[in-house]
Scaffold this motif. Structure first.
Motif, PDB file in Angstrom:
ATOM      1  N   GLN A 136       0.531  -1.387   0.388  1.00 25.42           N
ATOM      2  CA  GLN A 136       0.175  -0.125  -0.365  1.00 25.42           C
ATOM      3  C   GLN A 136       0.727   1.598  -0.196  1.00 25.42           C
ATOM      4  O   GLN A 136       1.657   1.666   0.906  1.00 25.42           O
ATOM      5  CB  GLN A 136      -0.795  -0.100   1.090  1.00 25.42           C
ATOM      6  CG  GLN A 136      -2.202  -0.876   1.304  1.00 25.42           C
ATOM      7  CD  GLN A 136      -3.288  -0.938   1.543  1.00 25.42           C
ATOM      8  OE1 GLN A 136      -3.479  -0.375   3.001  1.00 25.42           O
ATOM      9  NE2 GLN A 136      -4.632  -0.889   2.116  1.00 25.42           N
ATOM     10  N   SER A 157       0.469   4.693  -1.370  1.00 27.36           N
ATOM     11  CA  SER A 157      -0.902   6.179  -2.453  1.00 27.36           C
ATOM     12  C   SER A 157      -0.752   7.632  -2.025  1.00 27.36           C
ATOM     13  O   SER A 157       0.516   7.408  -0.840  1.00 27.36           O
ATOM     14  CB  SER A 157      -2.262   5.791  -2.048  1.00 27.36           C
ATOM     15  OG  SER A 157      -2.033   5.700  -1.225  1.00 27.36           O
ATOM     16  N   PRO A 197       2.312  -1.795  -5.345  1.00 30.06           N
ATOM     17  CA  PRO A 197       0.642  -1.031  -5.592  1.00 30.06           C
ATOM     18  C   PRO A 197       0.818  -1.173  -7.000  1.00 30.06           C
ATOM     19  O   PRO A 197       1.004  -1.266  -7.810  1.00 30.06           O
ATOM     20  CB  PRO A 197       1.603   0.307  -4.956  1.00 30.06           C
ATOM     21  CG  PRO A 197       2.938   0.102  -4.251  1.00 30.06           C
ATOM     22  CD  PRO A 197       3.571  -1.567  -4.927  1.00 30.06           C
ATOM     23  N   SER A 231      -1.695   4.933  -8.653  1.00 25.86           N
ATOM     24  CA  SER A 231      -1.064   5.642  -7.131  1.00 25.86           C
ATOM     25  C   SER A 231       0.167   6.626  -6.980  1.00 25.86           C
ATOM     26  O   SER A 231       0.915   7.343  -6.205  1.00 25.86           O
ATOM     27  CB  SER A 231      -2.025   4.065  -6.240  1.00 25.86           C
ATOM     28  OG  SER A 231      -3.599   4.966  -5.768  1.00 25.86           O
ATOM     29  N   THR A 246       2.314   9.295  -6.153  1.00 24.86           N
ATOM     30  CA  THR A 246       3.072   9.683  -4.456  1.00 24.86           C
ATOM     31  C   THR A 246       4.360  10.143  -4.820  1.00 24.86           C
ATOM     32  O   THR A 246       4.678  10.731  -4.326  1.00 24.86           O
ATOM     33  CB  THR A 246       3.302   8.508  -3.698  1.00 24.86           C
ATOM     34  OG1 THR A 246       1.418   7.754  -3.928  1.00 24.86           O
ATOM     35  CG2 THR A 246       3.782   8.729  -2.527  1.00 24.86           C
ATOM     36  N   ASP A 300      -9.008   6.306  -7.496  1.00 23.20           N
ATOM     37  CA  ASP A 300      -7.251   6.322  -7.452  1.00 23.20           C
ATOM     38  C   ASP A 300      -7.271   5.628  -5.746  1.00 23.20           C
ATOM     39  O   ASP A 300      -6.630   4.832  -5.131  1.00 23.20           O
ATOM     40  CB  ASP A 300      -6.620   7.113  -7.593  1.00 23.20           C
ATOM     41  CG  ASP A 300      -5.786   7.368  -9.185  1.00 23.20           C
ATOM     42  OD1 ASP A 300      -5.883   5.841  -9.611  1.00 23.20           O
ATOM     43  OD2 ASP A 300      -5.473   8.661  -9.372  1.00 23.20           O
ATOM     44  N   ARG A 301      -8.441   6.506  -5.320  1.00 16.30           N
ATOM     45  CA  ARG A 301      -8.876   6.290  -3.538  1.00 16.30           C
ATOM     46  C   ARG A 301      -9.529   4.696  -3.523  1.00 16.30           C
ATOM     47  O   ARG A 301      -8.341   4.133  -2.731  1.00 16.30           O
ATOM     48  CB  ARG A 301      -9.460   7.427  -2.994  1.00 16.30           C
ATOM     49  CG  ARG A 301      -9.814   6.939  -2.156  1.00 16.30           C
ATOM     50  CD  ARG A 301     -10.744   8.059  -1.273  1.00 16.30           C
ATOM     51  NE  ARG A 301     -11.355   7.515   0.330  1.00 16.30           N
ATOM     52  CZ  ARG A 301     -12.677   8.406   0.762  1.00 16.30           C
ATOM     53  NH1 ARG A 301     -13.074   9.203   0.116  1.00 16.30           N
ATOM     54  NH2 ARG A 301     -13.263   7.274   2.015  1.00 16.30           N
ATOM     55  N   SER A 315      -5.955   1.795  -3.900  1.00 11.36           N
ATOM     56  CA  SER A 315      -5.979   1.940  -2.955  1.00 11.36           C
ATOM     57  C   SER A 315      -5.921   1.339  -1.680  1.00 11.36           C
ATOM     58  O   SER A 315      -5.304   1.455  -0.543  1.00 11.36           O
ATOM     59  CB  SER A 315      -4.651   2.942  -3.143  1.00 11.36           C
ATOM     60  OG  SER A 315      -4.764   4.153  -2.720  1.00 11.36           O
TER      61      SER A 315
END
Length: 598
Positions: A130, A132, A187, A191, A195, A530-531, A534
């Motif tokens: 994870q 993001s 990931p 995302s 980041t 995208d939220r 992720s």
């Protein structure tokens, strides 16, 4: 939330049970304790262990025992955390619910649900993949200076030692991601790209403008000039020698090693990861607290959208003489008069909406928070990649109020008609009401005050969006259109989240579905998808929680008839804290039985 978690912990890792301690000191003690005493001892031990495991969260809550520490992010620490769950399960299982008060039975049921949930969620190995804009090392650490206790030089020295631990924190995070890469857990590319872009923006800044140096930008009350000079020297040195090099290593690993192997948009869902199906099933249970299948949730979302679309058509005809759904959505997206012109107006509207809601509380709630709520802009470094808003609870000691964080980035993309419903969800009568009241229940153990079931937390906040209409809080039918927009958004989440993670949808299909079924702005939709990619399953909590809240209320109204009092019902829901939905249902059943004439 946020990250209410963010909701719960937007800027620090999510707390999980710590590694297994020795049981020898508990066995004979528990045999002689009452079950209630055993429960209280268990919860205290678990809470103390949790604060030690997650020291940043402890600081946020006003527990300053570990202000000079950061969580151990090493793979060994994560493994020990998972293995330690059975210890707490054994202790909880030795307590007889039949010999507890109703309050303690609720606490035990919540605690056991939390442990079982954490055990199942362990299959996901979240720390190995994870990454993001919402969940990354920079976001977790950038506010350490904001929460530091700098009332004395000792607190300053603790912050310096905490800063010195950032290198090990990031190296542990990289070690986890390396294990994930080796195992095929990575990931999603979008995302990760966002980041890296966020990190590039921070790394491009000169040292003296880094957030980690914020504590030395203003004079510190009660410190001597010599003490402040030493603190400044120490902070500048640790920022230069430890913090920046650590984030440079982190950025280099993400970009050079992880990005080339990240999941493309065509494989956005976690079903493409090892144990992906089992992970998603665990995520569904974790976030909804219900035994629902992906198929059931997907259909629930489609059914809800059909109903909400009908409301859109009726309100669109009333407002503009337009009953075609596509035409309504087009107007909501393209009519420039419906959007903010400047960033200050975004914040001002959030403020006025919050204050109007606060003035209407007495008629609908018997209990209200002691802690105030303030509107705070989302930090500039985070805003381009963040959701439209989130809430952060107050510090229990009252030193920091509840904060409604609002995104004022690119105001011309922020619809005015969605501002009121957003404020009601994030602040009052939504998150601020529920989370502050839970923290202020002095007779509840710390676990009940601060651990939260997402379906309750987000279900309540979504419930209050419709409640606000019942309370007459919306200024106009256009603002009620914002309420429908948000409800459609949450219903679409059920479809999109399950589509991505259970049915194999790609990112483009998820975005297209939301464009066709909600009037949300395209930039918000891209951020939202995208939220979901992720953070699998979290988006399911909102609509499922709202539906259950409404079902509980209708049942109480049906059983109690004229004796039903909405204010009392709201108080019963809020006083219990953010418990799993089955626990809440049992509590409300007892509440109904306790009402007069029952």
């Amino acid at each position: 939330m946020p990250m209410f978690l963010c909701l719960l912990l937007a800027c620090s890792p999510k707390p999980t049970p710590p590694s297994k301690p020795s049981m020898s000191s508990h066995v004979t003690t528990q045999q002689t304790e009452s079950d209630s005493e055993a429960l209280q001892a268990l919860l205290k031990d678990h809470w103390d262990s949790t604060m030690k495991r997650w020291p940043v969260w402890a600081t946020r809550l006003g527990d300053h025992r570990y202000d000079d520490e950061l969580p151990d992010t090493s793979p060994e620490a994560w493994q020990a955390t998972r293995e330690g769950i059975s210890f707490w399960q054994d202790r909880a299982g030795a307590i007889a619910p039949s010999r507890l008060s109703e309050t303690d039975r609720i606490t035990l049921a919540f605690f056991q649900s939390f442990l079982n949930d954490a055990e199942q969620k362990g299959v996901c190995m979240d720390e190995q993949w994870q990454v993001s804009p919402r969940d990354n090392a920079y976001g977790s650490l950038a506010t350490l200076g904001d929460i530091a206790d700098l009332t004395t030089p000792q607190g300053g020295r603790k912050l310096v030692r905490r800063y010195q631990a950032i290198g090990a924190y990031i190296d542990g995070s990289i070690a986890n991601l390396k294990l994930g890469l080796k195992a095929g857990r990575t990931p999603n590319a979008e995302s990760l790209r966002r980041t890296i872009e966020m990190l590039d923006g921070e790394l491009a800044k000169p040292d003296d403008s880094w957030r980690f140096l914020d504590p030395i930008r203003e004079p510190l009350a009660g410190w001597t000039d010599t003490e402040q000079a030493q603190f400044r020297t120490d902070l500048v040195a640790v920022n230069r020698d430890v913090i920046r090099p650590a984030f440079e290593r982190y950025r280099m690993f993400l970009n050079n090693k992880l990005l080339p192997h990240s999941r493309p948009a065509e494989k956005a869902g976690i079903l493409h990861l090892p144990n992906g199906q089992a992970c998603y099933e665990a995520a569904i249970l974790h976030h909804t607290t219900l035994n629902k299948t992906a198929d059931e949730l997907h259909q629930m979302g489609l059914d809800a959208l059909n109903s909400i679309h009908t409301e859109f058509e009726m309100l669109g005809d009333q407002l503009w003489g337009i009953s075609d759904l596509e035409a309504i959505f087009k107007r909501l997206r393209t009519d420039e008069s419906l959007f903010f012109m400047d960033s200050d107006a975004v914040v001002e509207k959030a403020e006025s909406s919050l204050r109007r809601a606060e003035s209407a509380m007495d008629k609908y709630f018997g209990i209200t928070p002691k802690a105030p709520c303030v509107v705070t802009p989302i930090p500039d470094y985070e805003a381009p990649y963040s959701t439209i808003a989130y809430y952060r609870p107050p510090k229990p000691d009252g030193s920091v109020p509840g904060q409604y964080f609002i995104n004022r980035y690119k105001p011309e993309t922020r619809p005015i008609h969605e501002a009121e419903v957003l404020a009601f969800h994030e602040s009052v009568p939504g998150h601020h009401l529920q989370l502050s009241i839970a923290q202020e229940q002095g007779d509840l153990p710390e676990f009940r005050k601060h651990f939260r079931a997402t379906a309750y937390t987000e279900g309540w906040a979504l419930y209050t969006e419709r409640l606000a209409d019942e309370m007459g809080l919306y200024s106009s039918d256009l603002d009620r259109m914002g309420m429908l927009s948000f409800d459609a958004w949450r219903a679409a989440r059920l479809v999109v989240d399950t589509g991505l993670h259970a049915y194999g949808w790609n990112r483009a299909k998820a975005i297209d579905f939301m464009l066709k079924n909600t009037p949300l702005a395209p930039n918000n939709i891209a951020n939202e998808v995208d939220r979901y990619v992720s953070w699998p399953g979290q988006a399911l909590a909102y609509k499922t929680g709202q539906i259950e809240m409404l079902r509980f209320r209708r049942y109480a109204e049906q059983i109690l008839g004229d004796a039903f009092d909405l204010k009392s019902w709201h108080d019963a829901v809020l006083r219990v804290g953010a418990v799993p939905l089955p626990v809440l249902e049992a509590h409300l059943s007892h509440w109904i039985e306790a009402q007069p004439d029952q």
